[in-house]
Design a protein around this motif. Structure first.
Motif, PDB file in Angstrom:
ATOM      1  N   GLU A  64     -14.943  -7.428 -44.017  1.00 24.85           N
ATOM      2  CA  GLU A  64     -13.926  -6.631 -44.708  1.00 24.85           C
ATOM      3  C   GLU A  64     -12.722  -6.386 -43.795  1.00 24.85           C
ATOM      4  OE1 GLU A  64     -13.340  -2.469 -47.210  1.00 24.85           O
ATOM      5  OE2 GLU A  64     -15.186  -2.776 -46.074  1.00 24.85           O
ATOM      6  N   LEU A  65     -12.995  -6.061 -42.530  1.00 26.04           N
ATOM      7  CA  LEU A  65     -11.907  -5.838 -41.576  1.00 26.04           C
ATOM      8  C   LEU A  65     -11.055  -7.094 -41.416  1.00 26.04           C
ATOM      9  CD1 LEU A  65     -13.724  -3.828 -38.742  1.00 26.04           C
ATOM     10  CD2 LEU A  65     -12.028  -2.947 -40.346  1.00 26.04           C
ATOM     11  N   LEU A  66     -11.711  -8.241 -41.279  1.00 26.31           N
ATOM     12  CA  LEU A  66     -10.988  -9.501 -41.084  1.00 26.31           C
ATOM     13  C   LEU A  66     -10.131  -9.834 -42.297  1.00 26.31           C
ATOM     14  CD1 LEU A  66     -10.644 -12.137 -39.310  1.00 26.31           C
ATOM     15  CD2 LEU A  66     -12.379 -13.133 -40.813  1.00 26.31           C
ATOM     16  N   GLU A  67     -10.741  -9.771 -43.487  1.00 28.53           N
ATOM     17  CA  GLU A  67     -10.053 -10.187 -44.714  1.00 28.53           C
ATOM     18  C   GLU A  67      -8.898  -9.269 -45.083  1.00 28.53           C
ATOM     19  OE1 GLU A  67     -13.812 -12.321 -47.032  1.00 28.53           O
ATOM     20  OE2 GLU A  67     -13.089 -10.365 -47.688  1.00 28.53           O
ATOM     21  N   THR A  68      -9.097  -7.970 -44.907  1.00 28.56           N
ATOM     22  CA  THR A  68      -8.104  -7.018 -45.419  1.00 28.56           C
ATOM     23  C   THR A  68      -7.224  -6.393 -44.345  1.00 28.56           C
ATOM     24  OG1 THR A  68      -9.600  -5.102 -45.300  1.00 28.56           O
ATOM     25  CG2 THR A  68      -9.681  -6.433 -47.309  1.00 28.56           C
ATOM     26  N   GLN A  69      -7.670  -6.400 -43.070  1.00 29.05           N
ATOM     27  CA  GLN A  69      -6.917  -5.696 -42.027  1.00 29.05           C
ATOM     28  C   GLN A  69      -6.387  -6.618 -40.927  1.00 29.05           C
ATOM     29  OE1 GLN A  69      -6.546  -2.365 -42.817  1.00 29.05           O
ATOM     30  NE2 GLN A  69      -7.796  -2.955 -44.593  1.00 29.05           N
ATOM     31  N   GLY A  70      -7.211  -7.572 -40.462  1.00 27.89           N
ATOM     32  CA  GLY A  70      -6.723  -8.485 -39.435  1.00 27.89           C
ATOM     33  C   GLY A  70      -7.653  -8.659 -38.253  1.00 27.89           C
ATOM     34  N   ILE A  71      -7.139  -9.338 -37.205  1.00 29.31           N
ATOM     35  CA  ILE A  71      -7.927  -9.689 -36.028  1.00 29.31           C
ATOM     36  C   ILE A  71      -8.218  -8.479 -35.145  1.00 29.31           C
ATOM     37  CG2 ILE A  71      -7.872 -10.995 -33.851  1.00 29.31           C
ATOM     38  CD1 ILE A  71      -8.422 -12.739 -36.219  1.00 29.31           C
ATOM     39  N   ALA A  72      -7.202  -7.682 -34.851  1.00 30.20           N
ATOM     40  CA  ALA A  72      -7.350  -6.557 -33.922  1.00 30.20           C
ATOM     41  C   ALA A  72      -8.451  -5.578 -34.339  1.00 30.20           C
ATOM     42  CB  ALA A  72      -6.015  -5.835 -33.755  1.00 30.20           C
ATOM     43  N   PRO A  73      -8.550  -5.201 -35.629  1.00 25.89           N
ATOM     44  CA  PRO A  73      -9.617  -4.286 -36.032  1.00 25.89           C
ATOM     45  C   PRO A  73     -11.023  -4.861 -35.790  1.00 25.89           C
ATOM     46  CG  PRO A  73      -7.914  -4.315 -37.701  1.00 25.89           C
ATOM     47  CD  PRO A  73      -7.594  -5.417 -36.747  1.00 25.89           C
ATOM     48  N   VAL A  74     -11.176  -6.182 -35.984  1.00 28.82           N
ATOM     49  CA  VAL A  74     -12.484  -6.809 -35.722  1.00 28.82           C
ATOM     50  C   VAL A  74     -12.791  -6.758 -34.225  1.00 28.82           C
ATOM     51  CG1 VAL A  74     -13.917  -8.870 -36.014  1.00 28.82           C
ATOM     52  CG2 VAL A  74     -12.143  -8.351 -37.697  1.00 28.82           C
ATOM     53  N   ALA A  75     -11.776  -7.040 -33.409  1.00 25.89           N
ATOM     54  CA  ALA A  75     -11.946  -6.982 -31.947  1.00 25.89           C
ATOM     55  C   ALA A  75     -12.354  -5.580 -31.506  1.00 25.89           C
ATOM     56  CB  ALA A  75     -10.656  -7.408 -31.254  1.00 25.89           C
ATOM     57  N   GLU A  76     -11.715  -4.568 -32.090  1.00 29.54           N
ATOM     58  CA  GLU A  76     -12.040  -3.180 -31.756  1.00 29.54           C
ATOM     59  C   GLU A  76     -13.460  -2.829 -32.178  1.00 29.54           C
ATOM     60  OE1 GLU A  76      -9.036  -0.702 -33.463  1.00 29.54           O
ATOM     61  OE2 GLU A  76      -7.427  -1.629 -32.287  1.00 29.54           O
ATOM     62  N   TYR A  77     -13.886  -3.352 -33.327  1.00 30.61           N
ATOM     63  CA  TYR A  77     -15.240  -3.076 -33.807  1.00 30.61           C
ATOM     64  C   TYR A  77     -16.283  -3.725 -32.889  1.00 30.61           C
ATOM     65  CZ  TYR A  77     -19.185  -2.563 -37.003  1.00 30.61           C
ATOM     66  OH  TYR A  77     -20.398  -2.224 -37.561  1.00 30.61           O
ATOM     67  N   LEU A  78     -16.004  -4.937 -32.422  1.00 27.87           N
ATOM     68  CA  LEU A  78     -16.915  -5.609 -31.492  1.00 27.87           C
ATOM     69  C   LEU A  78     -17.008  -4.839 -30.172  1.00 27.87           C
ATOM     70  CD1 LEU A  78     -15.945  -9.354 -32.083  1.00 27.87           C
ATOM     71  CD2 LEU A  78     -18.190  -8.335 -32.509  1.00 27.87           C
ATOM     72  N   THR A  79     -15.899  -4.321 -29.704  1.00 27.22           N
ATOM     73  CA  THR A  79     -15.891  -3.505 -28.481  1.00 27.22           C
ATOM     74  C   THR A  79     -16.738  -2.248 -28.674  1.00 27.22           C
ATOM     75  OG1 THR A  79     -13.668  -4.285 -27.923  1.00 27.22           O
ATOM     76  CG2 THR A  79     -14.415  -2.265 -26.843  1.00 27.22           C
ATOM     77  N   LYS A  80     -16.599  -1.652 -29.850  1.00 27.65           N
ATOM     78  CA  LYS A  80     -17.388  -0.459 -30.183  1.00 27.65           C
ATOM     79  C   LYS A  80     -18.883  -0.786 -30.197  1.00 27.65           C
ATOM     80  CE  LYS A  80     -17.779   3.041 -33.815  1.00 27.65           C
ATOM     81  NZ  LYS A  80     -17.301   3.443 -35.169  1.00 27.65           N
ATOM     82  N   MET A  81     -19.251  -1.960 -30.729  1.00 28.27           N
ATOM     83  CA  MET A  81     -20.646  -2.377 -30.757  1.00 28.27           C
ATOM     84  C   MET A  81     -21.194  -2.558 -29.337  1.00 28.27           C
ATOM     85  SD  MET A  81     -20.788  -5.093 -33.958  1.00 28.27           S
ATOM     86  CE  MET A  81     -22.407  -5.717 -33.486  1.00 28.27           C
ATOM     87  N   LYS A  82     -20.384  -3.125 -28.449  1.00 28.10           N
ATOM     88  CA  LYS A  82     -20.820  -3.336 -27.057  1.00 28.10           C
ATOM     89  C   LYS A  82     -21.074  -2.002 -26.354  1.00 28.10           C
ATOM     90  CE  LYS A  82     -18.630  -7.828 -26.267  1.00 28.10           C
ATOM     91  NZ  LYS A  82     -17.572  -8.560 -25.552  1.00 28.10           N
ATOM     92  N   LYS A  83     -20.200  -1.046 -26.587  1.00 32.14           N
ATOM     93  CA  LYS A  83     -20.389   0.276 -25.989  1.00 32.14           C
ATOM     94  C   LYS A  83     -21.661   0.933 -26.528  1.00 32.14           C
ATOM     95  CE  LYS A  83     -15.520   1.317 -25.044  1.00 32.14           C
ATOM     96  NZ  LYS A  83     -14.348   2.153 -25.420  1.00 32.14           N
ATOM     97  N   GLU A  84     -21.886   0.745 -27.828  1.00 36.66           N
ATOM     98  CA  GLU A  84     -23.090   1.295 -28.452  1.00 36.66           C
ATOM     99  C   GLU A  84     -24.342   0.673 -27.838  1.00 36.66           C
ATOM    100  OE1 GLU A  84     -25.433   0.912 -32.659  1.00 36.66           O
ATOM    101  OE2 GLU A  84     -23.241   0.883 -32.756  1.00 36.66           O
ATOM    102  N   ALA A  85     -24.304  -0.653 -27.575  1.00 36.29           N
ATOM    103  CA  ALA A  85     -25.453  -1.360 -27.022  1.00 36.29           C
ATOM    104  C   ALA A  85     -25.805  -0.885 -25.610  1.00 36.29           C
ATOM    105  CB  ALA A  85     -25.195  -2.862 -27.020  1.00 36.29           C
TER     106      ALA A  85
END
Length: 599
Positions: free
Chosen positions: A304-325
């Motif tokens: 949803e982030l990729l399709e409707t918002q763009g690359i940067a939001p997906v990158a931020e979400y992946l960073t958030k996942m890494k911190k969570e891990a």
């Protein structure tokens, strides 16, 4: 009941002279509302708040010692209604007051006692009812703005129930522009608010047509670049793999990502959690299914982030996942996904595109639409709606680079991660400066969708489509209030944007038909007064007291105790959630929390 003088203004002792233009449809609706509990469904801009104020004037005239309360879901909306009531009602301004959670409890008690008309947020009133700080007995009219929210555990439901029990002369008025498309939900709203009739008008109703300003709807399609599509394909493959697992275990009929929505996955997650809770030692298959659902939800969100918002939001979400891990007790789904080869490939592609400053094509399209609109009308006001705060931040940064565009970001009060929300004072300041023209573009999240009256706005841009008829109607209602308006919906080709857009249009059509059906079948709600409360078994309500932690006040447990007649005393408890005696304290836990605490 409402007299029309020659100068075409409403005449009533508690309505200020020449304050309210006489409109026949409003007069007819008011007369109906004074007869019984009513749900009023009107397109935006037709004066739902004015109708509420006139009904309040009649109730206060009929019951001089009574009060009226109007509830609205957000603080800016509460303050807006307060301004309108003060402008309309022939009462001293100190007798018309707004109360939100920022007002101290004792101050709220004093304001409630001294006021004739009180505008409140529902969470505030609910808390005061649970803790016995508020008495609804003298309230002769209770108004629920955005009444479609009266479902599930939303505070409106509990408040309506208590009002019917407590009030000496109860009357309920519900207001909405869009009650929703599902028959069951509309019926639930009517049950929960004890509605016995619906008064509705559409933009095509003969008696309102002269007051309707046309809103020109259009949609602009944008194509995703090939690199976006590569990432999209990888994420879809990952998602389909998880859906196949759920299908193999018999929890889904199809693994087609177009046929499985996020809502389906959330419902399935709740079902699996219930099944796990039934076992002392759950089978491993349930944990496999639970893991697949958790991963599918994360992948669906990335798509949803990729399709409707763009690359940067997906990158931020992946960073958030890494911190969570990295945190102890993190979700296994996060770690599993981050180690998947396909997601690692997604991450590499995203990093490459970030270095090349790739942006979603919607950003350029938004800038183009705004620039052209301001060229044709320098005094225009524009609202851009987006689902995500990060996108709002990015859009404001880009728009600031363009001469003539003066953007402001308008978001809710809650702070999320490093993103600080806006205080109530900041929200009101930004809205005021937008109306004055200091800002000419408001980039807003859903907080600006409901009810805000910004007459100057003549263009609404939906950066992302929404699948909800309610939200589509609310967004559209921010324009065309005092002059013709325009709404542009941006749609990324071959993405969920397309499905969301047409889904909302279909639901809006269904909604109008559903309202007609329910209006003809609606009966007066019978109130069940036969169930026994604790008062039946104890001599005095004062004899039964429970200390409750402040954080528990919004829980269903606290509401049930209050309904049973228990006196709740809110405090910041150092231990437990409830203290029922000097020897017994109760800690409320979910099954998952309880299991974690004993393992």
């Amino acid at each position: 009941m409402i007299r029309k003088p020659q100068q075409n203004f409403v005449v009533q002792p508690l309505i200020k002279t020449n304050a309210v233009e006489y409109r026949k449809y409003q007069a007819e609706i008011v007369e109906k509302c004074l007869e019984r509990n009513t749900l009023v469904i009107l397109p935006t801009g037709l004066g739902k708040t004015i109708i509420a104020a006139i009904v309040a004037a009649h109730r206060l005239l009929k019951y001089p010692d009574s009060k009226c309360i109007m509830l609205a879901p957000t603080k800016p909306l509460v303050n807006q209604h307060c301004e309108i009531f003060r402008a309309v009602l022939n009462l001293p301004s100190h007798e018309i007051n707004a109360i939100t959670g920022t007002v101290r409890p004792q101050s709220r008690v004093n304001i409630l006692k001294s006021s004739k008309v009180i505008l409140m947020t529902p969470q505030t009133l609910e808390n005061d009812l649970i803790t016995s700080r508020c008495d609804l007995k003298p309230v002769s009219l209770l108004i629920f703005d955005e009444a479609h929210r009266a479902v599930g555990n939303y505070p409106y439901v509990y408040i309506a129930k208590e009002y019917i029990k407590q009030a000496e002369h109860p009357l309920i008025l519900g207001l909405t522009a869009s009650p929703g498309s599902e028959k069951e939900k509309i019926e639930e709203v009517c049950r929960n608010l004890y509605i016995s009739q619906i008064e509705t008008r559409t933009e095509y109703s003969p008696d309102v047509r002269q007051y309707i300003h046309p809103i020109y709807m259009e949609w602009k399609t944008v194509k995703l670049p090939s690199d976006f599509l590569k990432i999209k394909t990888l994420l879809e493959t990952l998602l389909k793999e998880r859906l196949k697992i759920l299908k193999e275990y018999g929890y889904l009929e199809s693994s087609d990502i177009k046929k499985v929505s996020r809502k389906n996955l959330l419902e399935l997650r709740a079902k699996i959690q219930s099944e796990i809770a039934e076992y002392l030692r759950p089978p491993s298959s349930l944990f496999s299914v639970s893991l697949a659902i958790a991963e599918a939800l994360k992948l669906s969100h990335m798509l949803e982030l990729l399709e409707t918002q763009g690359i940067a939001p997906v990158a931020e979400y992946l960073t958030k996942m890494k911190k969570e891990a990295e945190r102890p007790g993190h979700q296994k789904a996060t770690e599993t996904l981050l180690n998947d080869d396909k997601l690692l490939e997604v991450e590499k592609l995203i990093q490459k595109l970030m270095k090349e400053n790739y942006e979603h094509p919607k950003i350029k399209e938004t800038i183009k639409i705004i620039s052209r609109h301001l060229q044709s009308n320098e005094k225009a006001r524009i609202i851009v709606f987006t689902k995500f705060r990060n996108t709002a931040k990015k859009l404001v940064e880009e728009l600031r680079q363009i001469d003539g565009i003066r953007p402001a970001r308008f978001v809710g009060q809650a702070s999320k991660d490093v993103d600080m929300g806006l205080t109530q004072k900041e929200q009101l300041r930004i809205l005021g400066e937008f109306k004055e023209g200091i800002y000419n573009v408001l980039v807003a999240t859903s907080v600006a969708e409901e009810g805000l009256d910004i007459a100057e706005c003549d263009l609404v841009i939906c950066y992302d489509a929404v699948p909800s008829a309610i939200r589509q109607i609310q967004r559209r209602g921010r324009t065309g209030r005092k002059r013709p308006g325009r709404m542009v919906v941006l749609i990324a080709e071959k993405t969920r944007d397309e499905a969301y857009f047409w889904s909302a249009k279909r639901k809006e059509k269904v909604m109008k038909q559903t309202i007609k059906e329910i209006s003809t079948k609606l009966h007066v709600t019978s109130i069940n007064t036969t169930s026994k409360s604790l008062d039946t078994f104890i001599k005095s309500r004062e004899e039964l007291k429970v200390y409750v932690d402040n954080r528990e006040l919004r829980s269903q447990t606290a509401k049930y105790l209050a309904e049973l007649g228990v006196k709740l005393i809110p405090e910041q408890l150092p231990i437990a959630d409830y203290i029922v005696s000097d020897r017994v304290a109760i800690e409320r836990k979910t099954t998952e929390d309880f299991l974690q605490s004993i393992i």
